[in-house]
Design an enzyme around this catalytic site. Structure first.
Site, PDB file in Angstrom:
ATOM      1  N   THR A  48      36.215  39.452  37.260  1.00 42.25           N
ATOM      2  CA  THR A  48      37.586  39.939  37.112  1.00 42.25           C
ATOM      3  C   THR A  48      38.404  38.797  36.562  1.00 42.25           C
ATOM      4  O   THR A  48      38.127  37.637  36.857  1.00 42.25           O
ATOM      5  CB  THR A  48      38.099  40.349  38.504  1.00 42.25           C
ATOM      6  OG1 THR A  48      37.475  41.577  38.860  1.00 42.25           O
ATOM      7  CG2 THR A  48      39.604  40.527  38.544  1.00 42.25           C
ATOM      8  N   ARG A  89      37.186  55.189  42.329  1.00 43.35           N
ATOM      9  CA  ARG A  89      37.485  54.062  43.229  1.00 43.35           C
ATOM     10  C   ARG A  89      38.481  53.099  42.559  1.00 43.35           C
ATOM     11  O   ARG A  89      38.328  52.736  41.395  1.00 43.35           O
ATOM     12  CB  ARG A  89      36.195  53.329  43.580  1.00 43.35           C
ATOM     13  CG  ARG A  89      36.389  52.111  44.496  1.00 43.35           C
ATOM     14  CD  ARG A  89      36.485  50.807  43.724  1.00 43.35           C
ATOM     15  NE  ARG A  89      36.494  49.633  44.597  1.00 43.35           N
ATOM     16  CZ  ARG A  89      36.749  48.392  44.167  1.00 43.35           C
ATOM     17  NH1 ARG A  89      36.994  48.180  42.899  1.00 43.35           N
ATOM     18  NH2 ARG A  89      36.747  47.388  45.005  1.00 43.35           N
ATOM     19  N   ASP A  97      41.732  46.265  44.443  1.00 45.83           N
ATOM     20  CA  ASP A  97      43.011  45.605  44.714  1.00 45.83           C
ATOM     21  C   ASP A  97      43.743  45.183  43.443  1.00 45.83           C
ATOM     22  O   ASP A  97      44.973  45.066  43.439  1.00 45.83           O
ATOM     23  CB  ASP A  97      42.773  44.348  45.561  1.00 45.83           C
ATOM     24  CG  ASP A  97      41.881  43.343  44.829  1.00 45.83           C
ATOM     25  OD1 ASP A  97      40.801  43.749  44.335  1.00 45.83           O
ATOM     26  OD2 ASP A  97      42.262  42.160  44.724  1.00 45.83           O
ATOM     27  N   THR A 118      41.017  37.752  43.044  1.00 47.37           N
ATOM     28  CA  THR A 118      39.689  38.250  42.685  1.00 47.37           C
ATOM     29  C   THR A 118      38.792  38.196  43.914  1.00 47.37           C
ATOM     30  O   THR A 118      38.842  37.244  44.690  1.00 47.37           O
ATOM     31  CB  THR A 118      39.058  37.436  41.543  1.00 47.37           C
ATOM     32  OG1 THR A 118      37.701  37.868  41.384  1.00 47.37           O
ATOM     33  CG2 THR A 118      39.074  35.938  41.821  1.00 47.37           C
ATOM     34  N   GLY A 119      37.999  39.228  44.106  1.00 44.67           N
ATOM     35  CA  GLY A 119      37.128  39.251  45.272  1.00 44.67           C
ATOM     36  C   GLY A 119      36.836  40.681  45.680  1.00 44.67           C
ATOM     37  O   GLY A 119      37.043  41.607  44.892  1.00 44.67           O
ATOM     38  N   GLY A 165      37.578  43.863  46.700  1.00 40.03           N
ATOM     39  CA  GLY A 165      38.869  44.518  46.677  1.00 40.03           C
ATOM     40  C   GLY A 165      39.259  45.254  47.947  1.00 40.03           C
ATOM     41  O   GLY A 165      40.436  45.283  48.319  1.00 40.03           O
TER      42      GLY A 165
HETATM   43  N1  ASP Z   1      38.793  42.629  43.093  1.00 38.15           N
HETATM   44  C1  ASP Z   1      38.048  43.416  42.167  1.00 38.15           C
HETATM   45  C2  ASP Z   1      37.814  44.793  42.732  1.00 38.15           C
HETATM   46  O1  ASP Z   1      37.532  44.907  43.907  1.00 38.15           O
HETATM   47  C3  ASP Z   1      36.693  42.847  41.862  1.00 38.15           C
HETATM   48  C4  ASP Z   1      36.709  41.421  41.412  1.00 38.15           C
HETATM   49  O2  ASP Z   1      37.635  40.659  41.713  1.00 38.15           O
HETATM   50  O3  ASP Z   1      35.753  41.043  40.699  1.00 38.15           O
HETATM   51  O4  ASP Z   1      37.867  45.733  41.981  1.00 38.15           O
END
Ligand code: ASP
Length: 318
Positions: free
Chosen positions: A184, A212, A215, A235-236, A238
């Site tokens: 992301t 879906r 975040d 990022t993480g 979500g």
């Molecule tokens: N936060 C993003 C999500 O959950 C995924 C990511 O940060 O890579 O869609």
């Protein structure tokens, strides 16, 4: 007047063990290209908002990152993208979820902010708006990437979703189809006028369920900006960032408890989120050009460049 740009290309299990020097070079270049683009905007007295869109667009166009062109596949084997942007000078915001065929979702988020009279559009309504606004559309092939596809094929018959950050071993991967990709993307900036802005763009999680939303496009969770406090891009995983309302929580800690930018980031990412079991990180800037990278995962693709001549690109944890 000083200015600062900070970017990320995703957080997760990013360690020297999964990389090799060629991949490091390519990620470094990808991040530098985005930093340079956004830096030039700020240097030319451009707004933080313009710099954020410029930097994120470069990352969206780079198949290394899980956004725009490099977006992961959903359970249905398609790409559905989310993005958001927020202007800290006036709390204007725009967001888009579950869109396909949009070349630069961050540009669409900005378009929604400025021309829709709304904050958040999704799916076919967002697509119709994008068409009406003459946004650049791209066919499915533009988003097709063998490694993303293989990543999805491995788990499509299961109920598992996979964070794009769960890299196994990238070594020996030959681009443009590396074995696994992270990322992301996001950017936050403080411009010469002392205004801040933040934005995030993502393909979400591999094998995610139809519809879906993570975040990233949710204002206050994955993306937030307010001149009085901070601009944040997360990022993480979500689902955790949504429940922890991460970006706005950091803003609240600064506003109501008087915490510094980095103290507020640490409380949320390294304490609250860890207790919940959430993995990931964020980038942050305030209107005084303080900035922070904060993550509880092994690493985060990240970079910054400011008017003081400071420039940095890094992947791994300290
Ligand atoms: N936060 C993003 C999500 O959950 C995924 C990511 O940060 O890579 O869609």
């Amino acid at each position: 007047m000083p200015f600062t740009l900070v970017i990320h290309g995703g957080a997760g299990n990013i360690t020297p063990a999964i990389m090799d020097s060629e991949l490091e070079r390519q990620y470094t270049q990808g991040l530098k290209d985005a930093l340079d683009k956004g830096y030039d905007v700020l240097k030319g007295s451009g707004t933080a908002l313009d710099a954020v869109v410029a930097a994120i667009s470069v990352l969206e166009d780079n198949p290394l990152f899980n956004a725009g062109r490099g977006s992961v596949f959903t359970k249905k084997g398609i790409n559905e993208m989310d993005a958001a942007i927020m202007d800290g000078s006036n709390l204007a915001a725009g967001a888009v979820a579950g869109v396909r065929h949009i070349k630069n979702p961050i540009a669409l988020a900005r378009e929604i902010m400025e021309h829709s009279g709304h904050v958040f559009l999704s799916g076919s309504g967002a697509a119709e708006f994008a068409l009406n606004r003459g946004m650049e559309m791209t066919p499915d092939e533009y988003f097709f990437n063998q490694s993303r596809y293989d990543q999805w094929v491995e788990i499509r018959d299961t109920n598992f979703t996979q964070l794009d950050h769960k890299g196994d071993n990238l070594k020996g991967a030959v681009l443009p189809n590396p074995g696994h990709k992270f990322g992301t993307v996001g950017a936050v900036a403080c411009d010469m006028m002392g205004n801040i802005a933040g934005g995030t763009s993502t393909g979400g999680m591999t094998n995610k369920r139809f519809g879906r939303i993570g975040d990233s496009p949710v204002i206050g969770s994955g993306t937030y900006a307010n001149n009085a406090t901070c601009a944040i891009s997360c990022t993480g995983h979500g689902e955790y960032f949504l429940r922890a309302v991460v970006a706005h929580d950091i803003s609240c800690l600064m506003e109501y408890r008087g915490l510094s930018l980095s103290d507020a980031c640490n409380v949320v990412i390294k304490d609250k989120l860890v207790k919940m079991g959430g993995e990931g990180g964020l980038i942050a800037v305030d209107a005084n050009n303080n900035f922070d990278f904060c993550f509880n995962s092994a690493g985060m693709y990240r970079g910054m460049r400011n008017s003081e001549g400071k420039e940095l690109v890094a992947f791994y944890g300290a």
